[in-house]
Design a protein around this motif. Structure first.
Motif, PDB file in Angstrom:
ATOM      1  N   SER A  51      -8.613  90.485  64.516  1.00 26.75           N
ATOM      2  CA  SER A  51      -7.908  90.428  63.321  1.00 26.75           C
ATOM      3  C   SER A  51      -8.594  91.436  62.172  1.00 26.75           C
ATOM      4  CB  SER A  51      -7.534  89.226  62.796  1.00 26.75           C
ATOM      5  OG  SER A  51      -6.552  88.772  63.501  1.00 26.75           O
ATOM      6  N   SER A  87      -1.073  93.275  58.582  1.00 24.34           N
ATOM      7  CA  SER A  87      -0.282  93.464  59.861  1.00 24.34           C
ATOM      8  C   SER A  87      -1.034  93.808  60.731  1.00 24.34           C
ATOM      9  CB  SER A  87       0.129  94.976  59.320  1.00 24.34           C
ATOM     10  OG  SER A  87       0.913  95.046  58.092  1.00 24.34           O
ATOM     11  N   HIS A  95      -4.019  94.441  68.488  1.00 25.77           N
ATOM     12  CA  HIS A  95      -2.786  93.439  68.940  1.00 25.77           C
ATOM     13  C   HIS A  95      -1.487  94.146  69.884  1.00 25.77           C
ATOM     14  CE1 HIS A  95      -4.252  91.978  65.089  1.00 25.77           C
ATOM     15  NE2 HIS A  95      -4.190  90.616  65.563  1.00 25.77           N
ATOM     16  N   GLY A 140      -1.533  84.101  63.198  1.00 24.83           N
ATOM     17  CA  GLY A 140      -0.262  84.194  63.677  1.00 24.83           C
ATOM     18  C   GLY A 140       0.157  85.878  63.841  1.00 24.83           C
ATOM     19  N   LEU A 141      -0.878  86.785  64.045  1.00 23.06           N
ATOM     20  CA  LEU A 141      -0.562  88.075  64.079  1.00 23.06           C
ATOM     21  C   LEU A 141      -0.445  88.660  65.395  1.00 23.06           C
ATOM     22  CD1 LEU A 141      -3.649  89.749  61.984  1.00 23.06           C
ATOM     23  CD2 LEU A 141      -0.984  89.938  61.396  1.00 23.06           C
ATOM     24  N   ARG A 169       1.764  86.859  67.193  1.00 17.26           N
ATOM     25  CA  ARG A 169       3.123  86.639  67.571  1.00 17.26           C
ATOM     26  C   ARG A 169       3.928  87.781  66.765  1.00 17.26           C
ATOM     27  NH1 ARG A 169       4.497  82.045  70.338  1.00 17.26           N
ATOM     28  NH2 ARG A 169       2.929  80.768  70.226  1.00 17.26           N
ATOM     29  N   ARG A 170       3.227  87.990  65.463  1.00 19.25           N
ATOM     30  CA  ARG A 170       4.060  89.131  64.679  1.00 19.25           C
ATOM     31  C   ARG A 170       4.032  90.504  65.350  1.00 19.25           C
ATOM     32  NH1 ARG A 170       1.443  88.534  59.058  1.00 19.25           N
ATOM     33  NH2 ARG A 170       2.117  90.645  58.720  1.00 19.25           N
ATOM     34  N   ASN A 180      -2.236  76.905  63.744  1.00 14.04           N
ATOM     35  CA  ASN A 180      -1.786  77.975  63.014  1.00 14.04           C
ATOM     36  C   ASN A 180      -1.873  77.773  61.556  1.00 14.04           C
ATOM     37  OD1 ASN A 180       0.901  79.161  61.749  1.00 14.04           O
ATOM     38  ND2 ASN A 180       0.885  80.112  63.751  1.00 14.04           N
ATOM     39  N   THR A 235       4.708  78.053  54.771  1.00 19.51           N
ATOM     40  CA  THR A 235       4.208  79.239  54.194  1.00 19.51           C
ATOM     41  C   THR A 235       3.509  79.149  52.874  1.00 19.51           C
ATOM     42  OG1 THR A 235       6.222  80.168  53.493  1.00 19.51           O
ATOM     43  CG2 THR A 235       5.477  80.835  55.676  1.00 19.51           C
TER      44      THR A 235
END
Ligand code: BJW
Length: 247
Positions: free
Chosen positions: A21, A72, A77, A100-101, A103-104, A116, A135
């Motif tokens: 990330s 992003s 990823h 969570g990147l 899954r995004r 998470n 969030t």
């Protein structure tokens, strides 16, 4: 550069860490020198740290929620998404990242080993409330409370000294067992991780003991680099898109 063959006989288990990330702008633990507000992260992100100063712990996680919401996924990823589309059920992604990147980006077969960032749960072990999406960036000086029992909420994160979810560990182990039993070629690839935190750091040894092939993609030699058969040094966002040969 070496290439990693991903064919119809390959079962690929991927482990990712903070380095994956990094190119999205999420700071790594090593990058912060393991410190936040001059405190060792291990002291903030621990059950003892939460018991001592829950305000500080929520400040830490609220700050990280705010930071991670704006970033992003990067080409590293995306490469893993493409590999999963190619391999289907012969792919599993175990991530230590809580941002969570994956899954995004579109990864679906994901085990979030350390929890998470955008999930909270009640800190009272006797409360029946299940972990829930959250969030909220809580205002400094605020510690959220549980609607059901009134105890403090906490981030749904595996802190030092806490046990990982046994179902997550079983899912990872079962994947490797299924690969071996099916007579397939089991490949383990770790990317962007210091190889210092267990049990994730021990996965390479387990896969080798099961007869699997092992690959490391990392910016520098991680603590367990010598346990891997293949080491491709570099940024995961640059290496991963070129590494896989999908046939
Ligand atoms: C790039 C890059 C780019 C940069 N491209 N690369 C066995 C032996 C010894 C100790 C233990 C053991 N088993 C368990 C323990 C205790 C403990 C542990 O491991 N301690 C070690 C410090 C020795 N483990 C636990 O407590 C675990 N629980 C457990 O096992 O329960 C049973 C048990 C309990 C107690 C005793 C014994 C058994 C739980 C671990 C939970 C970890 N949680 C954290 C914090 C969460 C907080 C949060 O996120 O808010 O998770 S720790 C922190 O480290 C975080 C990460 O997921 C984790 C791993 O870090 P990671 O991903 O490797 O990041 P970095 O920053 O360290 O490294 C980044 C790497 O990327 C570097 O190498 C860079 O070079 C590279 N990089 N840019 C590619 N662009």
């Amino acid at each position: 550069m070496e290439t990693l063959l991903l064919d119809s006989n390959t079962w690929l288990l991927v482990l990712t860490g903070a380095g994956v990330s990094a190119e999205s702008g999420v700071p790594t633990f090593r990058g912060m020198n393991g410190l936040w507000e001059d405190q060792p992260v291990t002291e903030v992100a621990s059950p003892q740290g939460f018991a001592k100063d829950p305000l500080r712990v929520w400040r830490f996680y609220s700050q990280r929620r705010a930071g991670a919401a704006d970033v992003s996924p990067n080409p590293g990823h995306d490469a893993l998404v493409a590999w999963e589309r190619h391999l289907g059920d012969r792919f599993l992604l175990a991530t230590q990242n809580v941002d969570g990147l994956h899954r995004r980006a579109g990864s679906q077969r994901v085990v979030e080993m350390h929890g998470n960032l955008f999930t909270s749960r009640c800190s009272n072990p006797d409360c029946t409330r299940a972990p829930f999406p959250d969030t909220t960036v809580y205002a400094s000086g605020t510690v959220p409370g549980c609607k059901e029992c009134g105890a403090l909420l906490r981030p749904h994160i595996v802190w030092f000294g806490e046990h990982l979810d046994p179902d997550d560990l079983t899912r990872i182990e079962s994947f490797a067992v299924k690969a071996v039993r099916s007579g397939g070629r089991l490949v383990f690839l770790a990317a962007g991780t210091s190889g210092a935190v267990y049990p994730a750091a021990g996965m390479v040894d387990n896969v080798r003991a099961a007869g699997g092939e092992t690959w490391l993609v990392n910016l520098d030699a991680s603590e367990n680099a010598s346990s891997f058969e293949h080491f491709v040094q570099g940024k995961s966002g640059e290496v991963l898109p070129k590494l896989g040969r999908l046939v």
